[in-house]
Design an enzyme around this catalytic site. Structure first.
Site, PDB file in Angstrom:
ATOM      1  N   GLN A   1      46.988  35.577  47.216  1.00 62.61           N
ATOM      2  CA  GLN A   1      47.017  34.389  47.982  1.00 62.61           C
ATOM      3  C   GLN A   1      48.607  34.220  48.371  1.00 62.61           C
ATOM      4  O   GLN A   1      49.399  34.231  47.776  1.00 62.61           O
ATOM      5  CB  GLN A   1      46.585  33.400  47.150  1.00 62.61           C
ATOM      6  CG  GLN A   1      46.625  31.906  48.024  1.00 62.61           C
ATOM      7  CD  GLN A   1      45.969  30.934  47.511  1.00 62.61           C
ATOM      8  OE1 GLN A   1      46.464  30.053  46.323  1.00 62.61           O
ATOM      9  NE2 GLN A   1      44.719  30.530  47.635  1.00 62.61           N
TER      10      GLN A   1
ATOM     11  N   ARG B   1      41.752  31.180  46.319  1.00 63.12           N
ATOM     12  CA  ARG B   1      41.543  30.151  45.378  1.00 63.12           C
ATOM     13  C   ARG B   1      41.756  29.040  46.015  1.00 63.12           C
ATOM     14  O   ARG B   1      42.762  28.756  46.864  1.00 63.12           O
ATOM     15  CB  ARG B   1      42.551  30.444  44.177  1.00 63.12           C
ATOM     16  CG  ARG B   1      42.691  29.246  43.334  1.00 63.12           C
ATOM     17  CD  ARG B   1      43.808  29.449  42.321  1.00 63.12           C
ATOM     18  NE  ARG B   1      45.053  29.356  42.438  1.00 63.12           N
ATOM     19  CZ  ARG B   1      45.864  28.416  42.562  1.00 63.12           C
ATOM     20  NH1 ARG B   1      45.340  27.136  42.654  1.00 63.12           N
ATOM     21  NH2 ARG B   1      47.217  28.480  42.781  1.00 63.12           N
TER      22      ARG B   1
ATOM     23  N   LEU C   1      57.709  26.622  46.471  1.00 61.27           N
ATOM     24  CA  LEU C   1      56.567  25.917  47.001  1.00 61.27           C
ATOM     25  C   LEU C   1      56.611  24.464  47.321  1.00 61.27           C
ATOM     26  O   LEU C   1      57.500  23.574  46.435  1.00 61.27           O
ATOM     27  CB  LEU C   1      55.511  26.067  45.754  1.00 61.27           C
ATOM     28  CG  LEU C   1      54.053  25.733  46.483  1.00 61.27           C
ATOM     29  CD1 LEU C   1      53.660  26.900  47.232  1.00 61.27           C
ATOM     30  CD2 LEU C   1      53.031  25.430  45.115  1.00 61.27           C
TER      31      LEU C   1
ATOM     32  N   ARG D   1      43.728  27.689  52.010  1.00 64.43           N
ATOM     33  CA  ARG D   1      44.880  28.276  52.289  1.00 64.43           C
ATOM     34  C   ARG D   1      45.045  29.435  53.180  1.00 64.43           C
ATOM     35  O   ARG D   1      45.851  29.744  53.888  1.00 64.43           O
ATOM     36  CB  ARG D   1      45.579  28.479  50.802  1.00 64.43           C
ATOM     37  CG  ARG D   1      45.920  27.260  50.110  1.00 64.43           C
ATOM     38  CD  ARG D   1      46.388  27.648  48.348  1.00 64.43           C
ATOM     39  NE  ARG D   1      46.526  26.249  47.855  1.00 64.43           N
ATOM     40  CZ  ARG D   1      46.796  26.143  46.666  1.00 64.43           C
ATOM     41  NH1 ARG D   1      47.201  27.385  46.086  1.00 64.43           N
ATOM     42  NH2 ARG D   1      47.381  25.050  46.173  1.00 64.43           N
TER      43      ARG D   1
ATOM     44  N   GLU E   1      50.440  21.328  48.235  1.00 66.47           N
ATOM     45  CA  GLU E   1      49.582  21.052  49.043  1.00 66.47           C
ATOM     46  C   GLU E   1      49.316  19.496  48.984  1.00 66.47           C
ATOM     47  O   GLU E   1      49.120  18.889  49.896  1.00 66.47           O
ATOM     48  CB  GLU E   1      48.277  21.780  48.685  1.00 66.47           C
ATOM     49  CG  GLU E   1      47.337  22.126  49.739  1.00 66.47           C
ATOM     50  CD  GLU E   1      46.480  22.968  49.425  1.00 66.47           C
ATOM     51  OE1 GLU E   1      46.845  24.198  49.387  1.00 66.47           O
ATOM     52  OE2 GLU E   1      45.096  22.646  48.814  1.00 66.47           O
TER      53      GLU E   1
ATOM     54  N   HIS F   1      50.554  31.239  49.863  1.00 61.57           N
ATOM     55  CA  HIS F   1      50.261  29.416  50.019  1.00 61.57           C
ATOM     56  C   HIS F   1      50.974  29.360  51.433  1.00 61.57           C
ATOM     57  O   HIS F   1      51.878  29.799  51.782  1.00 61.57           O
ATOM     58  CB  HIS F   1      50.900  29.056  48.823  1.00 61.57           C
ATOM     59  CG  HIS F   1      50.785  27.413  48.818  1.00 61.57           C
ATOM     60  ND1 HIS F   1      51.401  26.713  49.754  1.00 61.57           N
ATOM     61  CD2 HIS F   1      50.097  26.745  47.824  1.00 61.57           C
ATOM     62  CE1 HIS F   1      51.047  25.290  49.412  1.00 61.57           C
ATOM     63  NE2 HIS F   1      50.244  25.481  48.417  1.00 61.57           N
TER      64      HIS F   1
ATOM     65  N   HIS G   1      51.678  33.668  46.542  1.00 62.97           N
ATOM     66  CA  HIS G   1      51.749  32.734  45.566  1.00 62.97           C
ATOM     67  C   HIS G   1      50.817  32.989  44.212  1.00 62.97           C
ATOM     68  O   HIS G   1      51.141  32.751  43.180  1.00 62.97           O
ATOM     69  CB  HIS G   1      50.873  31.546  46.327  1.00 62.97           C
ATOM     70  CG  HIS G   1      50.845  30.246  45.492  1.00 62.97           C
ATOM     71  ND1 HIS G   1      52.039  29.345  44.709  1.00 62.97           N
ATOM     72  CD2 HIS G   1      49.919  29.451  45.064  1.00 62.97           C
ATOM     73  CE1 HIS G   1      51.533  28.632  44.220  1.00 62.97           C
ATOM     74  NE2 HIS G   1      50.220  28.377  44.466  1.00 62.97           N
TER      75      HIS G   1
ATOM     76  N   PHE H   1      43.343  17.666  48.471  1.00 66.39           N
ATOM     77  CA  PHE H   1      43.701  18.779  48.530  1.00 66.39           C
ATOM     78  C   PHE H   1      42.924  19.605  49.245  1.00 66.39           C
ATOM     79  O   PHE H   1      41.592  19.525  49.969  1.00 66.39           O
ATOM     80  CB  PHE H   1      43.783  19.509  47.090  1.00 66.39           C
ATOM     81  CG  PHE H   1      45.204  19.450  46.195  1.00 66.39           C
ATOM     82  CD1 PHE H   1      45.794  18.831  45.955  1.00 66.39           C
ATOM     83  CD2 PHE H   1      45.479  20.947  46.218  1.00 66.39           C
ATOM     84  CE1 PHE H   1      47.117  18.919  45.441  1.00 66.39           C
ATOM     85  CE2 PHE H   1      46.854  21.410  45.750  1.00 66.39           C
ATOM     86  CZ  PHE H   1      47.625  20.302  45.278  1.00 66.39           C
TER      87      PHE H   1
END
Ligand SMILES: Cc1cc2nc3c(=O)[nH]c(=O)nc-3n(C[C@H](O)[C@H](O)[C@H](O)COP(=O)(O)OP(=O)(O)OC[C@H]3O[C@@H](n4cnc5c(N)ncnc54)[C@H](O)[C@@H]3O)c2cc1C
Length: 609
Positions: free
Chosen positions: A237, A406, A249, A283, A252, A239, A364, A117
């Site tokens: 954030q 994050r 979404l 991200r 990832e 994404h 996100h 990730f």
């Protein structure tokens, strides 16, 4: 008016709320979970890619490396002690979920399967590591179902489809919440010794988002309107990979399995922005890279999106180039990413095994939220003063383990680690605490505010205000920001609030399932969140993590290595304030305990991937 009395009241039935309820109940407390959604419809169920834990099932990994990645990923605004708690307790939380029956994917020798990730590395950034434990691309769904079953087993009491609209306090002490039962429209009071908010995020403030309609942040605003500050509101954030225009979404995990981002020339552009981790950089870095490609005219067909390419021929080419022996084929993709394939087939009419996916950054995750310590206790100032009886966990809370950005898979860990800690703290607290008596007329203020919303009889439908807010926040307070644009958004949101107070019109005047009224009330919460985000973003004259200022494009540790706290001024605390005014402070220090203990690896440095 019904009054329910429980020792512990948990608002929200996502992963954080359920874990807290489970542990409060196991600790002997009488627990009620109050949720506007049926528990298993909570947004945790949408989480796809995985939950991070340094199990080291496929290659060497350590909690210290996980903590390092978390601190670096958060651009050093992460509280380091909290990051260490997260990384250490992640391991036994995941094993605990496994023992509760969560059906994780398996390695060939029967251990929990792990994948790569963004920003997950071994040996302090050396190379990508497999840390994300997953159940196909339905990890959150499995967590939610597992925890709900455990709560039922532990006799937790559920009040489903009860929308919490106010927190009740008496003489500065928390004594419960007020909720509207959706099915009847009646007000209910939940009188408790301890209240924990686990009400999730607020992606719906922006136009393109991965978040469901319910993610309007109203839980955080309920506590705010009673004077509890919110922390680090400028950090939201985006994404990198939402389905173009829809925001849905694409995990990832797709890039973790080998998928690559390409521009209109078919070039893998992340090599230019993050030479080491490439598509698996954090991200904020990837989202900015996509926007820069688009600005340079490299968007697909000159438009504002790029491609996420998971086709086996593309992925296998890059795997071979990197010297890896594994290869992707249709069967592997179908088994590891079934929901992603379904989304693309359903919403785009394309099969990602045969065609690249059109993607753009999507709003996100809220890094900021209700400030807490590592035991889930809410703190109200820079001195970490605890407000007895009030707790928060999950996305609505700010521990802070995510800092300015994050890392993928760290939210699910946050839910279970700090949900569990919050539940345990509550179980201890209610043993020695008494019920604070309810004040006289605890529902008076909120009933008046709901009546105002219902009866204003103006010209504007709430959805018109909502769309304008979402657009201006997307355009002006998104991935790239600068003072004039943020100020424009702030002015716009304030004008929308004025109209919200004086000119809205509600069609449905009934009592049962009156979503018209409740959605209007949610809009009020989102306007507050939008305003606080813009105020905090304008004040922070540096770039860090998810907050990128074109007019201040460097990180400035000398002046800005601090958390922000924002709260209504004493004069505007309360429900239904027409023009709330906010006080913003920057004196809450970032906990740097690992660095201060002599570990130089945790010293803030320029972030490279
Ligand atoms: C599409 C998607 C994929 C993701 N994938 C991952 C991933 O792979 N790994 C990862 O770590 N993170 C992932 N995340 C992030 C993560 O899923 C969320 O941050 C997390 O699930 C939030 O959990 P929560 O318990 O805090 O809140 P939620 O699960 O959102 O639950 C909120 C609860 O609060 C209740 N509620 C809200 N307001 C009120 C109110 N006023 N009154 C009563 N009840 C209320 C709701 O009914 C709900 O039960 C993903 C997020 C999205 C959107």
């Amino acid at each position: 008016m019904q009054v329910h009395q429980f020792e512990a009241i948990i608002v929200g039935a996502g992963g954080a709320g359920l874990m807290a309820a489970l542990y409060a109940s196991k600790g002997g407390a009488k627990v009620a979970v109050v949720s506007k959604l049926y528990p298993t419809r909570s947004h945790t169920g949408a989480a796809q890619g995985g939950i991070g834990a340094a199990l080291g099932n496929l290659e060497e990994d350590k909690p210290l490396w996980h903590a390092f990645d978390t601190v670096k990923g958060g651009d050093y605004l992460v509280d380091q002690h909290a990051a260490m708690v997260l990384a250490t307790e992640a391991i036994d939380s995941v094993i605990e979920l496994e023992h509760m029956g969560l059906p994780f994917d398996r390695t060939e020798d029967g251990r929990i399967s792990q994948r790569r990730f963004g920003g997950h590395t071994s040996n302090f950034g050396e190379k990508a590591v497999r840390r994300a434990c997953h159940a196909a691309d339905r990890t959150g769904h499995m967590i939610l179902q597992t925890l709900y079953q455990q709560c039922i087993k532990e006799n937790v009491n559920f009040f489903d489809e009860f929308h919490v609209v106010d927190m009740v306090m008496n003489n500065g002490k928390v004594c419960g919440v007020v909720a509207i039962q959706l099915g009847t429209g009646e007000f209910h009071i939940f009188h408790g010794k301890a209240v924990l908010f686990a009400t999730g995020g607020w992606g719906r403030v922006w136009q393109v988002t991965s978040n469901a309609h319910s993610l309007t942040g109203d839980g955080s605003v309920v506590t705010l309107r009673r004077g509890v500050p919110l922390q680090d509101m400028e950090f939201y954030q985006f994404h990198p990979t939402g389905i173009y225009r829809m925001g849905i979404l694409i995990t990832e995990g797709v890039r973790g399995e080998g998928g690559v981002l390409t521009n209109r020339h078919g070039a893998r552009f992340m090599e230019n922005y993050a030479p080491n981790l490439k598509d698996l950089a954090s991200r904020d870095v990837v989202s900015r890279a996509i926007y820069l490609e688009i600005r340079d005219g490299n968007g697909i067909q000159g438009k504002d999106y790029v491609h996420l390419d998971l086709r086996p021929q593309t992925v296998n080419h890059y795997l071979a180039e990197a010297g890896e022996t594994r290869r992707l084929d249709r069967e592997i993709i179908e088994s590891k990413l079934p929901d992603i394939l379904d989304f693309c087939r359903t919403y785009l009419g394309i099969d990602p095994v045969d065609a690249p996916m059109p993607v753009q950054p999507t709003a996100h995750y809220a890094m900021g939220g209700i400030p807490t310590n590592v035991n889930g206790e809410v703190v109200t100032d820079a001195n970490w003063t605890v407000l007895p009886g009030l707790y928060a966990a999950g996305e609505c809370a700010c521990v802070s383990v995510h800092g300015a950005n994050r890392l993928g898979t760290n939210s699910l860990v946050d839910l279970v680690v700090f949900g569990r800690r919050g539940g345990k703290s509550i179980a201890e607290y209610v043993k020695q605490a008494d019920y604070v008596p309810l004040p006289s007329n605890p529902t008076g203020e909120i009933e008046a505010e709901m009546q105002r919303i219902r009866k204003t009889n103006g010209k504007t439908r709430p959805h018109e205000l909502r769309s304008t807010m979402q657009k201006v926040m997307m355009d002006n307070v998104g991935v790239f920001r600068e003072a004039p644009l943020i100020q424009e958004a702030l002015d716009c949101v304030r004008e929308l609030r004025e109209r919200y107070m004086t000119d809205i019109h509600i069609d449905d005047q009934g009592m049962r399932f009156n979503t018209d009224v409740l959605e209007a009330w949610e809009l009020g919460s989102m306007l507050d969140l939008a305003e606080m985000t813009a105020i905090s973003a304008l004040a922070r004259t540096e770039s860090r993590g998810g907050h990128y200022r074109e007019d201040f494009n460097q990180r400035d540790d000398e002046n800005w290595l601090v958390h922000s706290l924002i709260a209504p001024t004493a004069e505007t605390v309360g429900v239904g304030a027409k023009n709330p005014e906010y006080a913003l402070t920057h004196d809450k220090k970032v906990d740097m305990s690992l660095y201060e203990a002599g570990d130089d690896r945790f010293k803030p440095k320029p972030r490279k991937y």
